[in-house]
Structure formats: structure tokens, C-alpha cells
Design a protein around this motif. Sequence first.
Motif, short mmCIF file in Angstrom:
data_model
loop_
_atom_site.label_atom_id
_atom_site.label_comp_id
_atom_site.label_asym_id
_atom_site.label_seq_id
_atom_site.Cartn_x
_atom_site.Cartn_y
_atom_site.Cartn_z
N LYS A 12 0.83 -1.20 0.00
CA LYS A 12 0.00 0.00 0.00
C LYS A 12 0.87 1.24 0.00
CE LYS A 12 -3.54 -2.37 2.55
NZ LYS A 12 -4.08 -2.63 3.87
N GLN A 20 1.53 10.52 -3.81
CA GLN A 20 2.21 11.63 -3.16
C GLN A 20 3.06 12.40 -4.18
OE1 GLN A 20 4.71 10.37 0.00
NE2 GLN A 20 4.38 12.21 1.19
N ARG A 23 1.71 15.25 -6.25
CA ARG A 23 1.62 16.62 -5.74
C ARG A 23 3.02 17.21 -5.69
NH1 ARG A 23 0.10 17.37 0.01
NH2 ARG A 23 1.01 19.44 0.24
N ARG A 68 8.31 19.10 4.42
CA ARG A 68 7.79 18.32 3.29
C ARG A 68 8.60 18.57 2.02
NH1 ARG A 68 1.99 19.42 5.62
NH2 ARG A 68 1.94 17.65 7.01
N PRO A 121 0.37 10.96 10.43
CA PRO A 121 -0.80 11.82 10.58
C PRO A 121 -1.42 11.67 11.96
CG PRO A 121 -1.33 9.93 9.24
CD PRO A 121 0.13 9.80 9.58
N LEU A 122 -2.06 12.71 12.41
CA LEU A 122 -2.82 12.63 13.65
C LEU A 122 -3.92 11.61 13.45
CD1 LEU A 122 -3.29 16.35 14.62
CD2 LEU A 122 -2.00 14.65 15.87
N LEU A 150 4.40 2.52 9.02
CA LEU A 150 5.07 3.80 8.76
C LEU A 150 6.53 3.77 9.18
CD1 LEU A 150 2.29 6.23 9.94
CD2 LEU A 150 2.99 5.77 7.61
N ARG A 153 8.56 2.33 6.50
CA ARG A 153 8.65 3.23 5.36
C ARG A 153 9.65 4.36 5.63
NH1 ARG A 153 3.50 6.39 3.58
NH2 ARG A 153 2.41 4.57 4.41
N ASP A 162 3.70 16.27 12.83
CA ASP A 162 3.21 17.63 13.04
C ASP A 162 2.41 17.60 14.34
OD1 ASP A 162 2.69 20.23 12.63
OD2 ASP A 162 1.23 19.94 11.03
N GLU A 246 1.47 28.77 -5.93
CA GLU A 246 0.08 28.31 -5.97
C GLU A 246 -0.51 28.45 -7.37
OE1 GLU A 246 -2.16 30.17 -2.84
OE2 GLU A 246 -0.91 29.18 -1.34
N ASP B 67 -12.51 9.83 15.34
CA ASP B 67 -11.49 9.87 14.29
C ASP B 67 -11.90 8.99 13.13
OD1 ASP B 67 -9.84 11.62 15.41
OD2 ASP B 67 -8.30 10.21 16.05
N LEU B 71 -11.85 10.72 9.59
CA LEU B 71 -10.81 10.39 8.62
C LEU B 71 -11.17 9.21 7.74
CD1 LEU B 71 -7.90 10.61 11.15
CD2 LEU B 71 -8.18 12.12 9.22
N THR B 115 -6.66 18.01 13.16
CA THR B 115 -6.83 17.15 11.99
C THR B 115 -7.47 17.93 10.84
OG1 THR B 115 -7.22 15.36 13.52
CG2 THR B 115 -7.75 14.94 11.25
N ASN B 118 -5.05 20.38 9.37
CA ASN B 118 -4.04 19.72 8.54
C ASN B 118 -4.58 19.39 7.15
OD1 ASN B 118 -1.52 18.73 8.13
ND2 ASN B 118 -1.89 16.78 9.13
N GLU B 124 -5.47 16.95 1.43
CA GLU B 124 -5.73 15.52 1.36
C GLU B 124 -5.93 14.95 2.76
OE1 GLU B 124 -2.37 13.96 -0.67
OE2 GLU B 124 -0.99 14.41 0.94
N VAL B 126 -5.01 11.98 5.07
CA VAL B 126 -4.06 10.89 5.17
C VAL B 126 -4.59 9.92 6.21
CG1 VAL B 126 -1.67 10.27 5.58
CG2 VAL B 126 -2.24 12.51 4.68
N GLU B 128 -4.19 6.44 8.20
CA GLU B 128 -3.33 5.34 8.63
C GLU B 128 -4.01 4.69 9.82
OE1 GLU B 128 -0.60 4.26 7.24
OE2 GLU B 128 -0.02 5.91 5.91
N ALA B 133 -4.44 2.12 4.73
CA ALA B 133 -3.53 3.25 4.49
C ALA B 133 -3.87 3.84 3.14
CB ALA B 133 -2.09 2.78 4.49
N LYS B 135 -4.38 7.87 0.89
CA LYS B 135 -4.47 9.32 0.87
C LYS B 135 -5.59 9.69 -0.09
CE LYS B 135 0.26 10.36 1.94
NZ LYS B 135 1.44 11.13 1.68
N ARG B 226 -5.00 38.15 0.13
CA ARG B 226 -4.85 38.19 -1.33
C ARG B 226 -6.05 37.51 -1.99
NH1 ARG B 226 -1.25 33.59 -3.54
NH2 ARG B 226 -2.99 32.61 -2.47
#
Lengths: 362, 602
Positions: A12, A20, A23, A68, A121-122, A150, A153, A162, A246, B67, B71, B115, B118, B124, B126, B128, B133, B135, B226
Motif C-alpha cells: 500500500k 504523493q 503533488r 515536506r 498523521p494525527l 510507517l 517506510r 506535526d 500556488e 477519528d 478520517l 486534523t 491539517n 488531502e 491521510v 493510517e 492506508a 491518501k 490576497r
Amino acid sequence: MTSSIRKKSKTKETQARKKQTARIEYPFSAIVGQAELKQALICAAIDQTLGGVLIFGDRGTGKSTTIRSLAALLPKMDVATDCPYNCDPQRPAHLCERCLDDDAETKLKKKQVTVPVVDLPLGATEDRVVGALDLEHALSKGEKLFEPGLLARAHRGFLYIDEVNLLEDHLVDLLLDVAASGENVVEREGLSVRHPARFVLVGSGNPEEGELRPQLLDRYGLSVEVKTPTDVSQRIDVVKRRDAYEQDPAAFAEQWKNKNARLRTKIKQAQARLSDVNVPDETLVQASTLCMTLGTDGLRGELTLMRAARALAAYEGSQSVTLDHVKQMAACSLGHRLRRNPLDDASSRVRVDRAIEDLFSE
Amino acid sequence: MKLNPSEMTSWEDAALAATLFAIDPTGIKGINLRAQPGPVRDEWMRRCRDYFSKSFCWKRVPLNISDCRLLGGLDLPATLTAGKPVAEKGILAEADGGIIILSMAERLPIGTAATIANCLDCGEVVLERDGLANKTPTQFSVIALDEGIHEDESTSSKLQERFAFHVELENVSYQESTHWSFSKHAVNKARKCLPAVSITNDMLELLCAAAMGFGITSLRAPLLARNVARALAALEGNQTVSKDNALLACRLVYAHRALYLPAEIEEEAEAQQPEQTPEQNESEQDQQQQNNEQQQFDPQSLEELLIEATQAVLSKQLLEKLQSTASKNNQKSQSGRSSNLKYSDVRGRPVGVRKGEPGNGARLNVLETLRAAAPWQRIRNNVSTTNSDSRRIDIQREDFRIARFKQRTVTTTIFVVDASGSSALNRLAEAKGAVELLLAECYQRRDQVALIAFRGKQAEVLLPPTRSLVRAKRSLAGLPGGGATPLASGIDAALLLAQQIKQQGETPTIILLTDGRTNINREGEADRSTAETDALLAAKEVRMENVSSLLIDTSPRKQPFNQQVAEQMGAQYLAMPHANSQNLSEAVLAHTSSKQSMALAS
């Protein structure tokens, strides 16, 4: 049921990674200011044994953007083909079990991949972090397969958390254990797997939202406090570049390609040069004196300071580490290890600078 | 249609915000809608919804969303039927291209807020979780329904930081809300124009400089401004962002983020507000520094523009806000309290599950256990041939999930300091010293402190509960002395704070330092006898609330009245005529630690 580890091509992770790459991240070299953060990350990339970077800072300072952007910057690394853990064919001592078996038979084939920068990720659950039984395979084929998580990986790369202060306690404990041992041991669901997991733990957070446990603090090699630039022209630069990015990420990345490439070469050279950089005894004594003056607990501080200074020396192309290198890396290697003096308003950075001034000013 | 910023009411601002949001929801990211539920808010929401087509995706996120729903995760029924893991999309992924509405956003747990923030940043989700898993790219915008009443009760600053707008509908009458200036047609036209709208570097510079001028350090603000300016230009049908657009964007995006005013305006404001707190002075100095930098950067034009921008942003409310609450800057940063929570398997508020076995008071979470067992059913049914009834769910030990709870164990020490003239000034200095020493101690024990001072006619909370030493020291340094002794108000204020702390599940302790010569009653009148009866009454109320307390008598001779107060409060009484900061702090520590050990024993 036979126990085996699934081939990488089917995981996966690879699928996720493909998405990923679609992007385009903001290029590292286009980041305005944040010299200290960039330096710390580069040093950690040069010498991965430095052990993690902790980033504190205000909102909207571009912490996440900077980290990132690392993946696209760093030089590619050799990995054994088909190895789910990114094993390094050049270092037989750190191979996973599978590669060890293969290595005994034939020489390992290698290929080049980008250094993984993995986001934790949270809301991630434990099974995805450490890895677990691959259910689909177990159900369809009746075979026990380990689905790496993870941590696998992130091996030989970066693991980015984060909002590290919002992470659940049991996950923090787990990460600490793996970060300390460099090995992930999975004993669950009838599986018994161990694989190498050495990664640079990068955590970012806002100290106002809760402080980190001291154990976790100490685990980080370097700490950096980031602030938004207060210079108007710099700020305008940030906004303009972000605007350009952007509008058309691809064109913007193209524009910064050369700068990124130059930086990449420099890092690559530094990585190669690292083991040849000489650390004179005199500098070691100076570093120790500094640590003693500041009263940092344990030897970890000294070791990190020495390694960080060496990485910096390699990056700057010096043959040996000088006092200047030590001075430059002192604040970020020692700042978070100082014993708190609750009534001293001065930030740890100021205290380190003060000590340097006192010791080496003559 | 001409928009004149200085004459716009808050409802017109709100209407404009909704319109711009409808034009470019992904650029504006979100709106913090601060209003109590009611017809005005409903009207605003209705108007906002009207701008979008019928099929537009609106998702409401409840406060206590797990969660798993947020998610995505394992779809339990589908997994059981299929016999293999089936993933379920979370609400954030489902909301792709739409808008999510956060109800009661001020109470949203910080983890959920982080969350969502983010996902807004990365575009996206994410995932997990539960052996899944993936995205999923998603772009959504947010309307946060902020129903907070108190100032410190608001949507997480993590989210507000990423939203362009903050709309207040508190003071809007229903009458007013019937008026709405922009039609659906105008919005549709603007949406078509938007991609072609460009912004010049001059305007970007203006937006950056203005943000600096208001002390907004985050660089997200100018980027949001902007986007707003572009939407405004599109609304007017222009191809480029005009100066007016940029100025109006400043008003809409910066007004609620502003920490202080640019220097020129500050001077005018000063004339109206002679009394200034030290903090304001500080911020003004910072400001002047920054202003110098601006001058270096682009001497003439930028500064003129900046003044215009300031006037555009300036509204009466903003001036009041900035002047009335100098401490607001600090309060803003106090959003997260995550570290005060202690996880427990036994008691507290439920917060998710973890793997583990029930027993020792830990409770099994049946649904999560089922979820853990679900994907395995086919294998298990194959293996255990004895189990003939395949419809039975086979649950094994490793599936057990136990509920987790969080509890708060923080002690908050409330210092109530008599800063009156009678409490001789040297006493005050000692009290300050003691408080500082105690702060250090509290800091080490990870406790919180709060500081209330009373003098003149009333008591004032100088420092709401905090663990930040720097803040505490700053407010201590700014504590002035002199005036009468309104002891009753001091005790009242302490009790009020203690009650709030209790409501949060924390343990308050009151430390009262006074010489007991009270001469102001609860009404604020100078009358010694009523002042004393009021103080005793207030003290009694403290005992009724069962708040642990300590009274330190700082008068040169033991004050019988103080002893009475202590008795009424159920407080420990301590006469310290020759107190210095050292023994004062030791006494307080002895008190608090004895209370703690008692609490442990019981």
C-alpha cells in the motif's frame, strides 16, 4: 500458514507514494529565511545519527512546508530492490532478515530511490505505525504476511510528526522505543517480525499548546525555534513566492530546480566527506567545557554537539571541526537540554549564547 | 455597487463575507461565525446556502465525531458481510468540493481541530488506521459555528488562523438582517471572473505591510487577504485587484487578528485613553521598530497606503477591543490545554479506545472490539471447524479494546493579593517575591497559578489560570499598589474563579494575602462595618464551596478580624508579621502539599 514478507511492489505504501509524488511540494531552496531550521535539517540529513530535529514555532511560519520539501531536495539513496525496509546494500550490518538471506546467496541488487519523508498523521493507529498482519492476503491466500507500517517506510529517512504534543501517549512511547533501539519489534497477531528502523524523527509543535515530556525532548538531537521573518521585504518575498507557487506549482519548481540541485550536490559531497572530517582534541575539550558550563544533563548533549559540528564542517567543506562550527551548532544542540530555570526569562538560546560569550570571548 | 468600508455595519460585513466565501470557498478556506443560535444566524446561513446549487455538498460535523468517522476507517457491517476489510470514507473525504459545518466549534476537541486544519493545509486526508492506508485528495471549506460567550471561549486558534473571515452577529438585530445586497446572479458572474483576476506586486506589498502594521505575524493572513482581494475584484467585475479591493480585504481579514494599531493611529487613540498598561507600551515600541523597517523598505507610497489600510480596518469595535483588553494578546495564545489531561483506563471523560484487556476497572468497548474482530471472521471460521454456526462472530483475546478516559488532575493556586495602601508597600513587594518563588514551585509540579489583586474599589483578575511563568511575572511586575481595601470583592473574585476551575475538573486552592483592614463593601462604598460583614459573608461562601484556602495575615500585629475571616472561610490562618518572601512561600507550600497528601489519603 507460511510466514513471509510481502514484496514491496505490491504494498500500500508504494501506491500511497505514487499519489504523493503527483503533488509537487514547495521547493526547499525557495523558502525565505529560516536559516537555522534549514541548517539543522541539512545537518540531520548529512549525519542521520544526530537523532531527530524538534521544531517549535508560531503559526504560519512554514514549518510543515520546509519539512515536506526535504524529500525533493535530498540526494537519492541506494536501496536493495524488493526490500520493504529500504535496506542499504552497502551496510551488511544493518540489513533486514530477508536481505540477509538474499545477500548470502547472491549480491544484492540495488536501485535508487528518493529519501522517504513520512508524515505521521494525527489519528494514526498503532497497527499502521508499527505494521501488522496483511489481512487481505491472509484472507485470500491463507498466508501470514507482514504489512510494514510507517516506521518501516521511514527507515533511513525522516519521520515527521506535526503537532507532536497532540500525539497519543502510547504512540509516543512506541516511537521513543524504536528511535532509541533503531529496530522495530512487532509481536502481534501471531506475527513475530523485527526490522531495522533508523530514522530522523522530526517533530513540530507549538509550546503554548502543551509542553513535551522531558524524555521526548531529550530524544531529539537538535531543536530549533522558528519565527516568522519580521522584515517586511522578506515577508513580501514569502507571499510573492507562495503566490507564484500556488498559481503554477510545476513551473515554480522548475524555476528553483537548479538551486535545489546545487544544494543537493553539496549535501551529497558532505555525506561522502563526513567520515574524513577530523575532530581535533582541542575542539572536543572546548565543546565539553561549554556543556559543563551550561550544565546539560548526560553525555548526549556533548555527543550531539560534536556530531552536529562535524556535519556542519562537512557541509562547509572543512577538513576539521573548528570552534566556529561548535559555536554555530551549540544553540540547537544544547538549547532543549538546559535545565529549566523558571525565573530566568532568557530563552535557552540566549543562555547558550551567553555561555559561549563568557567562555570563548577572549 | 460601491462599498464604503467606513460606513459598513457588522451585518453588511457579514453579508459581504458570505458573498466572497461563496465566490471562492477554497481560497477563503473558512468563516468563523460567532453568534448564538437564533434567527439572525439562521438567516445568514440561509443566504449563504442560497448562493450554492441544490446539489452542493454540505456536511455537518458533530462535536464528538470520532477519528474513524472524520478520517475514515473500517466499515463494520460491510466488513462482516464481505469477510474482508472494507474501508469507509470519512466525512472530510466525503466533503470534497463542499463545505463542512462545525457545530459548537468553540468546544471542538483540539485533536479534531488539528486534523481538520491539517487537511485544509495539505488538501488531502491521510489515513493510517485499522490496517488501512491511503491518501484521499479533498478540498473543502469550513463554516465554524462559534457559540462561545466569553472571550476565551472560541474556536481553536489553529482553525481560526486558517480561515479568512471572522463574522460576529452578536449585535445584529433581526430587522437589520433582512437586508442583503448581493444577488445569486452577481456571485455566479464573479465566480466566472475569478480565475482571470490578477494581483499586482504593489498590492501584495500593501497586504504584507498592513499585516505587519497590525502585529499579525503569521504569513497565512496576507495570503488569505490576497484571495479575498481577488474575490472582491471579481465581484466588481474587474480583471485586476484595485487598491480599494486590497484595503477592504485588509479590513475583512485583519480586523479580528489585529494585536495593535499602527503607530499613527495609536497616537490618536492615546489621546482618548490616557491610562495605558505596560503591555500596550511594549507593543507600541515593537510597532515603532517595525515602522522604521517599513520606512527603510519603501519610504513614501507604502506608508501612505498603510495609513489608508488602517483607516479601512478601523472600526469602533476594533478600537474598543484593542484598548479595553490589553491582556487579550495573551489570552489568544491560550487555546490548547491538552497537557492538562491525564489518560486513564478507569475514570474521566471517554476519549477513544486502546488495545488491552478489561479488568482492573478497565471497561470493554464492545463496538470497537467487534470492529477489531470483524475482518478476521472468515479465517477464524475456517480454522475453527467446531464452530458450525458461521453467523456467530468469533472474538478472541487480541480483539479486546478497552475504553480510555481522560481526567484532569491539575491544581490551580489562586493568589489573592491585597494591593491596597494600608497593606504597606513593602509588604506588597514581599508578597510579589513570594508569589514568584511559588510560581517556580508550581511550575515544577506542573500546576497552574492565577493572580487576583484587589485595591481601590474592586478586585481584578490580573492573571487567568496559566502555567506560563513569563506571563505571571509580567502581570506581577505590572501590579500597582495603593488605594482602599475591598476585601469582600477580592474574595468574591477568587471564589468565582475557583468555581470556574472546579467546573473544568481541576482543583483550586485560594491563597489570600491581606492585612484585613477592609474598608470597602461589596457595593464599592467606603464603610468599614458593612465592608467587614460583606467580607465575612464572602468568606463563608468560600467554605460552602469547599475550596481549600489559606489566609496569610500580613499586618504587623495579628488581626483578630483576619482570624474571623479565616474561620469563616474554613481557611488555614497564618500570621506572618515579619514575613519575607522565602518563609512566605514555604508556608504556602506546606499548606498545599498537606492538602494534597490528605486528598491522596482519602
